[in-house]
Design an enzyme around this catalytic site. Structure first.
Site, PDB file in Angstrom:
ATOM      1  N   ASN A  85       0.751  -1.176  -0.056  1.00  9.33           N
ATOM      2  CA  ASN A  85      -0.063  -0.022   0.175  1.00  9.33           C
ATOM      3  C   ASN A  85       0.812   1.181   0.167  1.00  9.33           C
ATOM      4  O   ASN A  85       0.579   2.078  -0.637  1.00  9.33           O
ATOM      5  CB  ASN A  85      -1.118  -0.040   1.168  1.00  9.33           C
ATOM      6  CG  ASN A  85      -0.348  -0.265   2.558  1.00  9.33           C
ATOM      7  OD1 ASN A  85       0.598  -0.547   2.660  1.00  9.33           O
ATOM      8  ND2 ASN A  85      -1.284   0.221   3.640  1.00  9.33           N
ATOM      9  N   GLU A  96       4.830  -4.355  12.143  1.00 11.77           N
ATOM     10  CA  GLU A  96       3.963  -3.044  11.976  1.00 11.77           C
ATOM     11  C   GLU A  96       2.873  -3.841  11.279  1.00 11.77           C
ATOM     12  O   GLU A  96       2.893  -3.789  10.126  1.00 11.77           O
ATOM     13  CB  GLU A  96       4.706  -2.058  11.252  1.00 11.77           C
ATOM     14  CG  GLU A  96       5.761  -1.403  11.791  1.00 11.77           C
ATOM     15  CD  GLU A  96       5.505  -0.568  13.131  1.00 11.77           C
ATOM     16  OE1 GLU A  96       4.332  -0.218  13.325  1.00 11.77           O
ATOM     17  OE2 GLU A  96       6.473  -0.122  13.951  1.00 11.77           O
ATOM     18  N   CYS A 149      -2.989   1.311   6.788  1.00 12.44           N
ATOM     19  CA  CYS A 149      -3.111   0.449   7.992  1.00 12.44           C
ATOM     20  C   CYS A 149      -3.938   1.495   9.079  1.00 12.44           C
ATOM     21  O   CYS A 149      -4.573   0.927   9.909  1.00 12.44           O
ATOM     22  CB  CYS A 149      -1.747   0.282   8.592  1.00 12.44           C
ATOM     23  SG  CYS A 149      -0.658   1.872   8.448  1.00 12.44           S
TER      24      CYS A 149
END
Ligand code: NAP
Length: 470
Positions: free
Chosen positions: A149, A244, A278
């Site tokens: 992304n 993450e 995210c």
């Protein structure tokens, strides 16, 4: 585009295609590396350690600044490639480029600030007469595994601090969008000795897994889904890991909020990068007194969003990464509708496009909001009180970031205090990050922090040196 191993461009027997999700054209191919290439890339990174560790911090810093300048000079080419491989609106691609330059600059500065500290051993029993201090020592080889992304900036968040504190790196880019990162690795390789920066492409479940399980790498820095993160945590053994992972960030709008700002927060937070963020706004929890006004304004603003060719400067909503990803979002929304939710605007898919979609009558137990929905959707949950809003905000395995809109300081501080997330913003949506701030979630959103200085902490080990002066 070929892999970069020990300064050489390396292909393999098989290749995979990188597809532009807007045109469906093949942009390029990358090798599907066979497992023997994993050994080659690990050897290259290990063999290059001394060349980097012998370099002064001054020189490393200057080299990182030089790479930064080159990236700036080539910004247009990088932005276009990024937009094409991700389906990201070109304006957003430029924002990612600007942030990438900034992240690199922060790392170039941080390279000169890798400090230890003096330690008063005489504060402990038997410590009298010592002069003691710590040093931050590089770990060795850092593996960066990254998602599709924000492929460029998220990779730079790993490799730039890694190099700043004298680790060599191996990049395993996302198979759907590997090209921008591989092109960037070439810039680094022009400045640093062979083997300091390496790339390897191929299936994450094979190549990524082999890197994670290897005893000859020292750190895995991973950004991606919780599912993959949990696998990595099991496979990594004793080596250091930073994870993450996904988010399911709440945006709470209380009765006394500035409605227009909160609506803007959703527009900027839920639809950015077609909702594939995210820290995107994924659950909108609205107090009942303001609910109808908020809903009406949100629908009206959502309808103004311009969908189109990602390379067109007027486009605000591009495609998702693939048709498969868009179908997944469509199914999740349709299931919520079957369970009683109502689409107020959007809800239609066209190939890899999914419309910006506002969904009403969402309950906290629907899959749409229990799991991370990675698409441009704005699900609305109505609540009576701030206590109920916080309870729902915390009803998730995730804890990346959160936002609350209110003018009441008591409510703001109560939310800040009680929401379980790595960052909580007041009068700002969760979709906010500066590249120097400590970034990383609670609960299943991961472990460890990024944000150059914090990444450096996680990519060094602390050595104590004690001189007995008695
Ligand atoms: P993903 O499927 O987990 O993939 C991420 C990377 O891991 C890819 O390079 C992938 O390679 C690789 N991989 C897959 N299986 C692996 C394995 N068994 N061992 C080692 N590596 C493996 O995630 P994604 O779909 O690309 O990204 C979306 C997710 O990332 C979302 O959940 C999003 O919230 C999260 N994310 C988190 C942050 C953050 O900072 N917290 C930032 C951005 C995104 P292949 O591509 O070859 O499969």
């Amino acid at each position: 585009m070929d892999m970069l191993i020990n300064g050489k461009y390396v292909s393999d027997m098989d290749v995979s295609e990188v597809i532009n999700p807007y045109t469906n054209e093949v942009i390029d191919t990358v090798p599907v590396a066979h497992l023997n290439k994993v050994d080659d890339v690990i050897d290259a990174a290990n063999n290059a350690k001394s060349s980097l560790q012998e370099m002064s911090a001054f020189k490393i810093s200057n080299k990182l600044f030089a790479v930064c300048d080159k990236l700036k000079e080539n910004k247009d080419d990088f932005a276009e490639l990024l937009s094409r491989e991700v389906g990201k609106p070109i304006n957003e691609a430029y924002v990612e480029l600007d942030r990438s330059v900034e992240t690199l600059k922060l790392a170039a500065e941080e390279a000169k600030r890798i400090y230890g500290e003096s330690v008063p051993l005489d504060a402990g029993l038997n410590g009298k007469g010592f002069l003691a201090f710590t040093q931050k020592v590089p770990l060795g080889v850092v593996v960066a595994i990254t998602p599709f992304n924000y492929p460029l900036n998220l990779t730079i968040h790993k490799i730039a601090p890694a190099i700043a504190c004298k680790n060599t790196v191996i990049i395993k880019p996302p198979s759907d969008a590997p090209l921008t990162v591989m092109k960037f690795a070439e810039l680094l390789n022009e400045e640093f000795p062979d083997g300091v920066v390496n790339t390897i492409t191929g299936y994450g479940s094979e190549i990524g897994d082999a890197l994670v399980a290897s005893n000859n790498v020292d750190k895995i820095s991973f950004t991606g889904s919780v599912t993959t993160g949990l696998l990595i945590a099991q496979r990594a053994g004793m080596k250091k890991i930073t994870l993450e992972l996904g988010g399911n960030d709440p945006l709470i709008v209380l009765d006394d909020a500035d409605v227009d700002s909160a609506v803007k927060g959703v527009i900027n937070g839920a639809y950015l990068n077609a909702g594939q963020v995210c820290m995107g706004v994924k659950r909108i929890i609205v107090q009942e007194g303001i609910y109808d006004e908020f809903k009406t304004k949100l629908v009206s603003e959502t309808r103004k969003i311009k969908k189109g060719n990602p390379l067109d400067k007027n486009t605000e909503l591009g495609t998702l990464i693939s048709q498969k990803a868009a179908i997944q979002v469509e199914e999740t929304v349709n299931n919520a509708v079957k369970a009683g939710a109502e689409i107020l605007t959007g809800g239609k898919r066209d190939g890899a496009f999914y419309e910006a979609t506002v969904i009403d009558k969402v309950t906290a137990d629907m899959d749409l909001v229990v799991n991370e929905t990675f698409g441009p959707v704005a699900p609305l949950i109505k609540v009576k009180t701030v206590e109920e809003a916080i309870k729902i905000a915390n009803m998730t395995e995730y804890g990346l970031q959160a936002g609350v809109f209110t003018k009441n300081y008591y409510h703001a501080l109560k939310c800040v205090n009680e929401i379980e997330a790595g960052s909580v913003f007041v009068n700002k949506q969760s979709t906010f990050r500066t590249d120097n701030m400590p970034f990383g979630g609670f609960k299943n959103s991961g472990c460890g922090k990024e944000g150059i200085k914090y990444a450096v902490d996680e990519m060094t080990k602390t050595k104590l040196i004690g001189l007995n002066l008695r």
